[in-house]
Design a protein around this motif. Structure first.
Motif, PDB file in Angstrom:
ATOM      1  N   LEU A 188      88.384   0.888   5.527  1.00 27.17           N
ATOM      2  CA  LEU A 188      87.932   0.591   4.168  1.00 27.17           C
ATOM      3  C   LEU A 188      88.204   1.778   3.242  1.00 27.17           C
ATOM      4  CD1 LEU A 188      84.528  -1.305   4.611  1.00 27.17           C
ATOM      5  CD2 LEU A 188      86.738  -2.258   3.969  1.00 27.17           C
ATOM      6  N   ALA A 189      87.717   2.953   3.630  1.00 29.47           N
ATOM      7  CA  ALA A 189      87.838   4.131   2.755  1.00 29.47           C
ATOM      8  C   ALA A 189      89.266   4.632   2.665  1.00 29.47           C
ATOM      9  CB  ALA A 189      86.920   5.244   3.255  1.00 29.47           C
ATOM     10  N   LEU A 190      90.047   4.498   3.738  1.00 29.09           N
ATOM     11  CA  LEU A 190      91.447   4.945   3.763  1.00 29.09           C
ATOM     12  C   LEU A 190      91.570   6.425   3.398  1.00 29.09           C
ATOM     13  CD1 LEU A 190      93.219   1.850   2.132  1.00 29.09           C
ATOM     14  CD2 LEU A 190      92.703   2.268   4.549  1.00 29.09           C
ATOM     15  N   ARG A 191      90.790   7.255   4.059  1.00 28.64           N
ATOM     16  CA  ARG A 191      90.862   8.697   3.832  1.00 28.64           C
ATOM     17  C   ARG A 191      91.962   9.346   4.653  1.00 28.64           C
ATOM     18  NH1 ARG A 191      85.023  10.355   5.616  1.00 28.64           N
ATOM     19  NH2 ARG A 191      85.570   8.748   7.138  1.00 28.64           N
ATOM     20  N   THR A 192      92.350   8.727   5.753  1.00 32.41           N
ATOM     21  CA  THR A 192      93.332   9.325   6.658  1.00 32.41           C
ATOM     22  C   THR A 192      94.736   8.808   6.362  1.00 32.41           C
ATOM     23  OG1 THR A 192      93.059   7.577   8.317  1.00 32.41           O
ATOM     24  CG2 THR A 192      91.571   9.469   8.464  1.00 32.41           C
ATOM     25  N   ALA A 193      95.713   9.674   6.605  1.00 33.22           N
ATOM     26  CA  ALA A 193      97.105   9.260   6.437  1.00 33.22           C
ATOM     27  C   ALA A 193      97.442   8.110   7.370  1.00 33.22           C
ATOM     28  CB  ALA A 193      98.033  10.450   6.715  1.00 33.22           C
ATOM     29  N   GLU A 194      96.833   8.106   8.556  1.00 32.98           N
ATOM     30  CA  GLU A 194      97.124   7.075   9.544  1.00 32.98           C
ATOM     31  C   GLU A 194      96.642   5.699   9.071  1.00 32.98           C
ATOM     32  OE1 GLU A 194      96.594  11.087  11.539  1.00 32.98           O
ATOM     33  OE2 GLU A 194      95.457   9.910  10.073  1.00 32.98           O
ATOM     34  N   PRO A 433      84.036  -6.889  -2.887  1.00 31.90           N
ATOM     35  CA  PRO A 433      82.649  -6.401  -2.906  1.00 31.90           C
ATOM     36  C   PRO A 433      82.388  -5.306  -1.870  1.00 31.90           C
ATOM     37  CG  PRO A 433      82.678  -8.784  -3.056  1.00 31.90           C
ATOM     38  CD  PRO A 433      84.065  -8.361  -2.698  1.00 31.90           C
ATOM     39  N   LEU A 434      83.072  -5.341  -0.746  1.00 39.35           N
ATOM     40  CA  LEU A 434      82.902  -4.290   0.252  1.00 39.35           C
ATOM     41  C   LEU A 434      83.329  -2.936  -0.293  1.00 39.35           C
ATOM     42  CD1 LEU A 434      84.342  -6.152   3.377  1.00 39.35           C
ATOM     43  CD2 LEU A 434      81.959  -6.042   2.618  1.00 39.35           C
ATOM     44  N   LEU A 435      84.246  -2.946  -1.254  1.00 36.19           N
ATOM     45  CA  LEU A 435      84.778  -1.712  -1.826  1.00 36.19           C
ATOM     46  C   LEU A 435      84.063  -1.287  -3.099  1.00 36.19           C
ATOM     47  CD1 LEU A 435      88.589  -2.561  -1.498  1.00 36.19           C
ATOM     48  CD2 LEU A 435      87.193  -1.254   0.120  1.00 36.19           C
ATOM     49  N   LEU A 436      83.547  -2.258  -3.865  1.00 38.57           N
ATOM     50  CA  LEU A 436      83.071  -1.949  -5.215  1.00 38.57           C
ATOM     51  C   LEU A 436      81.610  -2.249  -5.469  1.00 38.57           C
ATOM     52  CD1 LEU A 436      86.118  -3.250  -7.325  1.00 38.57           C
ATOM     53  CD2 LEU A 436      85.732  -0.969  -6.348  1.00 38.57           C
ATOM     54  N   ASP A 437      80.943  -2.941  -4.590  1.00 44.49           N
ATOM     55  CA  ASP A 437      79.535  -3.271  -4.820  1.00 44.49           C
ATOM     56  C   ASP A 437      78.643  -2.161  -4.272  1.00 44.49           C
ATOM     57  OD1 ASP A 437      76.847  -4.580  -4.493  1.00 44.49           O
ATOM     58  OD2 ASP A 437      77.966  -6.264  -5.341  1.00 44.49           O
ATOM     59  N   ARG A 438      77.760  -1.649  -5.069  1.00 47.18           N
ATOM     60  CA  ARG A 438      76.926  -0.512  -4.661  1.00 47.18           C
ATOM     61  C   ARG A 438      76.031  -0.844  -3.479  1.00 47.18           C
ATOM     62  NH1 ARG A 438      74.141   1.410  -9.658  1.00 47.18           N
ATOM     63  NH2 ARG A 438      75.973   0.496 -10.663  1.00 47.18           N
ATOM     64  N   ARG A 439      75.805  -2.126  -3.201  1.00 46.27           N
ATOM     65  CA  ARG A 439      74.977  -2.508  -2.070  1.00 46.27           C
ATOM     66  C   ARG A 439      75.731  -2.505  -0.737  1.00 46.27           C
ATOM     67  NH1 ARG A 439      73.137  -7.924  -5.005  1.00 46.27           N
ATOM     68  NH2 ARG A 439      75.295  -7.632  -5.723  1.00 46.27           N
ATOM     69  N   ALA A 440      77.058  -2.444  -0.798  1.00 43.22           N
ATOM     70  CA  ALA A 440      77.856  -2.434   0.424  1.00 43.22           C
ATOM     71  C   ALA A 440      77.773  -1.063   1.097  1.00 43.22           C
ATOM     72  CB  ALA A 440      79.307  -2.771   0.110  1.00 43.22           C
ATOM     73  N   THR A 441      77.668  -1.055   2.405  1.00 38.45           N
ATOM     74  CA  THR A 441      77.424   0.185   3.146  1.00 38.45           C
ATOM     75  C   THR A 441      78.514   1.218   2.945  1.00 38.45           C
ATOM     76  OG1 THR A 441      76.266  -1.099   4.839  1.00 38.45           O
ATOM     77  CG2 THR A 441      76.951   1.128   5.441  1.00 38.45           C
ATOM     78  N   TYR A 442      79.766   0.806   2.910  1.00 41.94           N
ATOM     79  CA  TYR A 442      80.875   1.753   2.854  1.00 41.94           C
ATOM     80  C   TYR A 442      81.687   1.599   1.561  1.00 41.94           C
ATOM     81  CZ  TYR A 442      79.651   2.035   7.775  1.00 41.94           C
ATOM     82  OH  TYR A 442      78.966   2.187   8.960  1.00 41.94           O
ATOM     83  N   HIS A 443      81.015   1.254   0.461  1.00 38.34           N
ATOM     84  CA  HIS A 443      81.740   1.046  -0.797  1.00 38.34           C
ATOM     85  C   HIS A 443      82.382   2.345  -1.272  1.00 38.34           C
ATOM     86  CE1 HIS A 443      77.780   2.447  -2.165  1.00 38.34           C
ATOM     87  NE2 HIS A 443      78.386   2.850  -3.275  1.00 38.34           N
ATOM     88  N   LEU A 444      83.475   2.196  -2.023  1.00 42.73           N
ATOM     89  CA  LEU A 444      84.225   3.350  -2.516  1.00 42.73           C
ATOM     90  C   LEU A 444      83.664   3.888  -3.826  1.00 42.73           C
ATOM     91  CD1 LEU A 444      87.903   2.180  -1.867  1.00 42.73           C
ATOM     92  CD2 LEU A 444      86.309   3.327  -0.306  1.00 42.73           C
ATOM     93  N   THR A 445      83.212   2.989  -4.680  1.00 42.21           N
ATOM     94  CA  THR A 445      82.657   3.382  -5.960  1.00 42.21           C
ATOM     95  C   THR A 445      81.749   2.270  -6.446  1.00 42.21           C
ATOM     96  OG1 THR A 445      83.198   4.305  -8.151  1.00 42.21           O
ATOM     97  CG2 THR A 445      84.476   2.399  -7.415  1.00 42.21           C
ATOM     98  N   ASN A 446      80.948   2.563  -7.473  1.00 43.86           N
ATOM     99  CA  ASN A 446      80.030   1.571  -8.013  1.00 43.86           C
ATOM    100  C   ASN A 446      80.685   0.822  -9.170  1.00 43.86           C
ATOM    101  OD1 ASN A 446      78.058   2.447  -6.221  1.00 43.86           O
ATOM    102  ND2 ASN A 446      77.176   3.882  -7.686  1.00 43.86           N
ATOM    103  N   GLY A 447      81.070  -0.408  -8.900  1.00 47.65           N
ATOM    104  CA  GLY A 447      81.581  -1.252  -9.970  1.00 47.65           C
ATOM    105  C   GLY A 447      80.448  -1.979 -10.666  1.00 47.65           C
ATOM    106  N   GLN A 448      80.667  -2.376 -11.895  1.00 45.45           N
ATOM    107  CA  GLN A 448      79.668  -3.143 -12.635  1.00 45.45           C
ATOM    108  C   GLN A 448      79.943  -4.634 -12.416  1.00 45.45           C
ATOM    109  OE1 GLN A 448      79.666  -2.501 -16.859  1.00 45.45           O
ATOM    110  NE2 GLN A 448      78.214  -4.160 -17.243  1.00 45.45           N
TER     111      GLN A 448
END
Length: 453
Positions: A188-194, A433-448
């Motif tokens: 989800l976060a895609l922090r690694t090059a792999e 929603p997994l990426l942008l909803d503040r209620r999601a455990t591993y969201h990337l940012t808070n979308g409105q």
């Protein structure tokens, strides 16, 4: 109350019940598909061809009769050889690790007609090498096969292989990559090059089936099968993708493992050593940052395969090569079953994945922020009436723009300002929603959330 292991609960708010038949008994794999795959993977693991002039390239594992794992240079040499030998094979560099090692993607077959695509992701954890060895020999066997059945299989199937998904971890003998990050917790976060390289492959090649090859440490006598498998448990999987994934695991791969002489079970489930009935679940949940689940949210039939890394006997403890050969052979048995399934069931597979991709445009039905197919989502984990989309300020969009693009999420300028609007009505609907909803455990940012549909 949590239902029995392996049963998908009916969520509080959800589409209708699943189609019947997804949990019936063992399914017989048809002879034609198995014959094609058996021919394609017929090269012995550790026996050289008798005619030295026509010897096939071998892995370091094969050359040492399983005494050691294939080295990075030996892998490069084998991939170069198959690339030169066969016009049905191409090898591309799709990324570079933190320590400068290449991430290579091998493409085999595909033909000129629309092909079913199977993606193999091998050894995301650097200290789990058996899946990688199985993948390397499968690449070689498919590249050099000359029989009619294999040519037919590859004319209608594109097989993509990431043989070493974590080269830095492999070099160090560590689970994580050079940054100490677990690649299989980064989808989800895609922090690694792999993980980023793999996300781009999934976005661009849209595989229909994804097999993720791993190994595990046994806990006898409750958790010690030769080969464990599991389908995506996320509730965000389309019904048909979920059921086809479970069908692949339960009716194809597990029976094939048993036929090959290996014991098999469901990953994460401890069982009674006498009755083989489930006792508890210790792993294998529905979180989408794991590839097995991310694959399903991205519309692919997903499968996790885990071979037992621990020695099975005193003989294996005395001679580790015995156990290492057993580990690789069990992974090869699973690969054969996956290829046979892809060849035999291509119409079912394409129908399931196509429906999943199209479902996002309907823009209805819940999105789940928790739960699994055997764990009922709590009311606060269900977006029963998801928003129409999410608004991001320019700064927040800049922070996640690349990750959204890698996930295949599309957006447009927000007419109310200089920000960006991400609509849910698109194939990535359940990912957003997994990426942008503040209620999601591993969201990337808070979308409105935009609820003014």
């Amino acid at each position: 109350m949590t239902p029995p292991f392996g049963e998908r609960p009916r969520p509080t708010t959800a589409p209708g019940p699943r189609a019947s038949g997804s949990r019936s008994g063992r399914h017989r794999v048809r002879g034609l598909a198995l014959a094609a795959v058996a021919a394609a993977l017929a090269v012995p693991l550790v026996t050289a061809p008798s005619d030295a002039a026509h010897a096939l390239p071998r892995t370091g594992f094969e050359a040492t009769d399983g005494a050691r794992w294939t080295g990075a240079e030996e892998e490069r040499s084998l991939l170069d050889a198959v690339d030169r030998h066969s016009d049905r094979v191409s090898v591309d560099r799709i990324g570079t690790t933190r320590q400068g090692r290449p991430l290579r993607l091998v493409r085999i077959g595909g033909g000129r007609t629309p092909a079913l695509t199977v993606l193999l992701v091998c050894s995301q954890h650097g200290d789990e090498p058996a899946g990688r060895e199985a993948c390397l020999t499968a690449i070689r066997d498919l590249a050099y096969a000359t029989d009619r059945a294999t040519r037919a299989l590859l004319s209608r199937t594109e097989i993509l292989v990431l043989p070493t998904a974590n080269p830095d971890g492999l070099s160090a003998g560590t689970r994580g990559n050079a940054d100490g990050l677990d690649v299989n917790r980064d989808h989800l976060a895609l922090r690694t090059a792999e993980a980023r390289a793999l996300a781009a492959v999934i976005r661009d090649r849209a595989p229909d089936v994804i097999e993720d090859l791993h190994e595990y440490g046994a806990t006898p006598p409750y958790y010690d099968k030769d080969l464990y498998v599991l389908w995506p448990r996320t509730l965000n999987a389309d019904d048909r993708v979920h059921d086809e994934s479970e069908r692949l695991a339960e009716r194809h791969v597990r029976p094939a493992a048993l036929d090959a002489g290996f014991s098999s079970g469901r990953y994460g489930i401890w069982t009674d050593p006498v009755t083989d009935s489930p006792l508890k679940q210790a792993a294998g949940d529905g979180q989408e940052r794991i590839l097995r689940n991310a694959a399903a949210v991205k519309h692919a039939i997903g499968l996790l395969v885990e071979s037992r890394a621990d020695a099975l006997s005193e003989a294996e403890r005395a001679d580790p090569a015995l156990g290492q050969r057993r580990r690789v052979q069990s992974q090869r048995a699973a690969l054969k079953a996956v290829f046979a399934y892809a060849d035999e069931e291509r119409d079912r597979i394409r129908a399931a994945t196509a429906r999943s991709r199209a479902a996002g445009f309907a823009d209805r039905g819940p999105v789940y922020l928790g739960g699994a197919d055997n764990e009922t989502a709590e009311p606060g984990e269900i977006l029963a009436d998801p928003p129409c989309g999410y608004r991001l300020t320019a700064d927040r969009y800049a922070d996640v723009r690349d990750e959204l693009a890698l996930h295949g999420v599309t957006s447009r300028p927000d007419g109310d300002g200089d920000g960006v609007y991400v609509p849910l009505r698109q194939p990535a609907r359940k990912m957003i929603p997994l990426l942008l909803d503040r209620r999601a455990t591993y969201h990337l940012t808070n979308g409105q959330p935009d609820t003014a549909c």
